[in-house]
Design an enzyme around this catalytic site. Structure first.
Site, PDB file in Angstrom:
ATOM      1  N   GLU A  78      32.057  36.122  32.290  1.00  0.00           N
ATOM      2  CA  GLU A  78      33.456  36.047  32.735  1.00  0.00           C
ATOM      3  C   GLU A  78      34.136  34.932  31.928  1.00  0.00           C
ATOM      4  O   GLU A  78      33.515  33.909  31.646  1.00  0.00           O
ATOM      5  CB  GLU A  78      33.503  35.753  34.243  1.00  0.00           C
ATOM      6  CG  GLU A  78      34.882  35.927  34.871  1.00  0.00           C
ATOM      7  CD  GLU A  78      34.836  35.863  36.411  1.00  0.00           C
ATOM      8  OE1 GLU A  78      34.020  36.597  37.031  1.00  0.00           O
ATOM      9  OE2 GLU A  78      35.604  35.079  36.985  1.00  0.00           O
ATOM     10  N   ARG A 123      39.268  36.157  52.707  1.00  0.00           N
ATOM     11  CA  ARG A 123      40.468  35.773  51.947  1.00  0.00           C
ATOM     12  C   ARG A 123      41.560  36.831  52.118  1.00  0.00           C
ATOM     13  O   ARG A 123      42.737  36.495  52.324  1.00  0.00           O
ATOM     14  CB  ARG A 123      40.104  35.605  50.478  1.00  0.00           C
ATOM     15  CG  ARG A 123      41.299  35.335  49.578  1.00  0.00           C
ATOM     16  CD  ARG A 123      40.888  35.098  48.141  1.00  0.00           C
ATOM     17  NE  ARG A 123      40.093  36.173  47.565  1.00  0.00           N
ATOM     18  CZ  ARG A 123      39.698  36.231  46.300  1.00  0.00           C
ATOM     19  NH1 ARG A 123      40.026  35.261  45.462  1.00  0.00           N
ATOM     20  NH2 ARG A 123      38.978  37.233  45.850  1.00  0.00           N
ATOM     21  N   TYR A 127      29.978  36.950  48.165  1.00  0.00           N
ATOM     22  CA  TYR A 127      31.301  37.168  47.541  1.00  0.00           C
ATOM     23  C   TYR A 127      32.105  38.210  48.311  1.00  0.00           C
ATOM     24  O   TYR A 127      33.319  38.075  48.495  1.00  0.00           O
ATOM     25  CB  TYR A 127      31.139  37.602  46.083  1.00  0.00           C
ATOM     26  CG  TYR A 127      32.456  37.941  45.419  1.00  0.00           C
ATOM     27  CD1 TYR A 127      33.419  36.960  45.184  1.00  0.00           C
ATOM     28  CD2 TYR A 127      32.755  39.253  45.038  1.00  0.00           C
ATOM     29  CE1 TYR A 127      34.635  37.269  44.584  1.00  0.00           C
ATOM     30  CE2 TYR A 127      33.962  39.572  44.426  1.00  0.00           C
ATOM     31  CZ  TYR A 127      34.913  38.577  44.209  1.00  0.00           C
ATOM     32  OH  TYR A 127      36.105  38.889  43.616  1.00  0.00           O
ATOM     33  N   TYR A 133      40.770  47.677  44.382  1.00  0.00           N
ATOM     34  CA  TYR A 133      39.390  48.094  44.134  1.00  0.00           C
ATOM     35  C   TYR A 133      38.931  48.970  45.299  1.00  0.00           C
ATOM     36  O   TYR A 133      39.245  48.689  46.457  1.00  0.00           O
ATOM     37  CB  TYR A 133      38.447  46.880  44.088  1.00  0.00           C
ATOM     38  CG  TYR A 133      38.427  46.074  42.802  1.00  0.00           C
ATOM     39  CD1 TYR A 133      39.184  46.419  41.691  1.00  0.00           C
ATOM     40  CD2 TYR A 133      37.608  44.944  42.716  1.00  0.00           C
ATOM     41  CE1 TYR A 133      39.129  45.643  40.529  1.00  0.00           C
ATOM     42  CE2 TYR A 133      37.552  44.178  41.563  1.00  0.00           C
ATOM     43  CZ  TYR A 133      38.320  44.530  40.474  1.00  0.00           C
ATOM     44  OH  TYR A 133      38.261  43.764  39.336  1.00  0.00           O
TER      45      TYR A 133
HETATM   46  C1  3EB Z   1      36.899  40.889  38.450  1.00  0.00           C
HETATM   47  O1  3EB Z   1      37.715  41.156  37.566  1.00  0.00           O
HETATM   48  C2  3EB Z   1      35.881  39.831  38.139  1.00  0.00           C
HETATM   49  O2  3EB Z   1      37.711  36.915  43.475  1.00  0.00           O
HETATM   50  O3  3EB Z   1      39.163  35.420  42.846  1.00  0.00           O
HETATM   51  C3  3EB Z   1      37.730  37.498  38.545  1.00  0.00           C
HETATM   52  C4  3EB Z   1      38.783  36.633  38.890  1.00  0.00           C
HETATM   53  C5  3EB Z   1      36.877  37.939  39.515  1.00  0.00           C
HETATM   54  C6  3EB Z   1      38.983  36.248  40.214  1.00  0.00           C
HETATM   55  C7  3EB Z   1      38.338  36.317  42.588  1.00  0.00           C
HETATM   56  C8  3EB Z   1      37.064  37.541  40.843  1.00  0.00           C
HETATM   57  C9  3EB Z   1      38.116  36.712  41.190  1.00  0.00           C
HETATM   58  O4  3EB Z   1      36.860  41.506  39.534  1.00  0.00           O
HETATM   59  C10 3EB Z   1      35.714  38.824  39.183  1.00  0.00           C
END
Ligand code: 3EB
Length: 336
Positions: free
Chosen positions: A328, A153, A146, A206
């Protein structure tokens, strides 16, 4: 195009009437996504893109999601992506096969999708999904799949500044096989507002500890077209700020996730965007992803308690992008 004809894209999520065979896509579909017991690369069936994701064991209920515009569509293949478009909506889907590194293939696939969006003239991306098998496994360089996907991406978005506004509502979630499958919905003339959640740090901010480059998505997207609108709620987890809340406690993670969605679509959170608020009871087309199969029943029960009785959540036992995230949830709020 006759403007009276412009309507929001219709969609539904149902138990798959015929999981083992291709009776073929329903009439007038722009695209079909099958949440199946095995995967297949996206393909055109009778001119309709069909995405087959490995999201279920063979004994699980399987689901099918249909995106329908009712208008005639043209379809094709572009650099390995399949697509269909009808003058107002574009659906395109791609697959990145399993390999030790997804870096170049992810970049190439996202570049190809951006190119298609540009060339066909559907610049208003409003929803993206990314299904990633072995999502938390490490490659030989020690990077989780990921995290490598996110880096790649992010580079695709960085490479073209005009794609920044395409960081719309998204889902990034595990799959039981099939490499990385992604699909995108975009509109020609709809107005898209990307929405953040004031309880959460925007994903693209993040900190470094979650990977070399941050994820690229909004917490929700509002699409408005022809006097109608919809809020697309991204995959949402038990994250407050940027940290996982309630590690090890699936029930509290589920409740926190639902509270995150409740706040995301509330009047408080949407007022700065000039949008009215909604309630958790308004959420439709709900998909729930659960890391441990042993938690499927509990999570389903908590969701049923809180969601409208009209909603039959589709629940999937798949991995989630952080080792400590157990649930999720995503959905759609039709706003009329
Ligand atoms: C998060 O909030 C949980 O990488 O496209 C949620 C929605 C999450 C989209 C993405 C990842 C993605 O970080 C993970």
């Amino acid at each position: 195009m006759n403007h009276d004809d412009v309507r929001l894209l219709r969609s539904y999520l149902d138990p798959d009437p015929d999981p083992d065979d291709g009776a073929g896509p329903p009439e007038g579909a722009l695209g079909v996504v099958r949440y199946a017991a095995s995967s297949a690369p996206p393909m055109l069936e009778g001119g309709v893109p069909v995405v087959t994701l490995h999201m279920a064991e063979s004994t699980d209920e399987q689901f099918r999601e249909v995106w329908q515009s009712g208008r005639p569509a043209r379809s094709g293949v572009h650099r390995g992506l399949v697509f269909a478009h009808d003058g107002e909506y574009l659906l395109c889907a791609g697959n990145i096969p399993l390999s030790d590194s997804c870096r170049e293939a992810t970049r190439g696939a996202y570049d190809a999708a951006f190119e298609l969006i540009r060339d066909l003239g559907y610049p208003n991306v409003f929803r993206l999904w990314n299904f990633v098998s072995d999502i938390t496994a490490k490659n030989s360089a020690g990077l989780e799949v990921y995290q490598e996907f996110c880096a790649s991406r992010a580079e695709a978005y960085e490479a073209n500044p005009e794609t920044q506004h395409m960081m719309s509502a998204a889902t990034g979630i595990g799959a039981l096989g099939g490499g990385i499958s992604f699909h995108v919905l975009a509109s020609r003339s709809g107005r898209v507002t990307n929405i953040e959640n004031s309880r959460q740090v925007p994903s693209y901010r993040y900190p470094r500890r979650y990977g070399p480059k941050p994820p690229s998505f909004a917490r929700a997207s509002h699409l408005s077209l022809g006097g109608e609108s919809t809020v697309f709620v991204s995959g949402t987890a038990s994250i407050l700020g940027h940290e996982t809340a309630h590690p090890g406690d699936v029930e509290m993670q589920c409740r926190t996730t639902l509270e995150n969605i409740e706040h995301l679509i509330s009047a408080d959170n949407l007022a700065p965007y000039g949008l009215p608020g909604h309630r958790l009871h308004d959420l439709r087309q709900v998909k729930v992803y659960v890391k441990h199969r042993s938690d499927l029943d509990l999570v389903t029960k908590v969701c049923r308690e809180v969601l409208s009785p009209e909603v039959e959540p589709a629940v999937f036992g798949v991995d989630i992008c952080r080792s400590d995230l157990l649930v999720e949830i995503e959905g759609i709020v039709p706003c009329g």
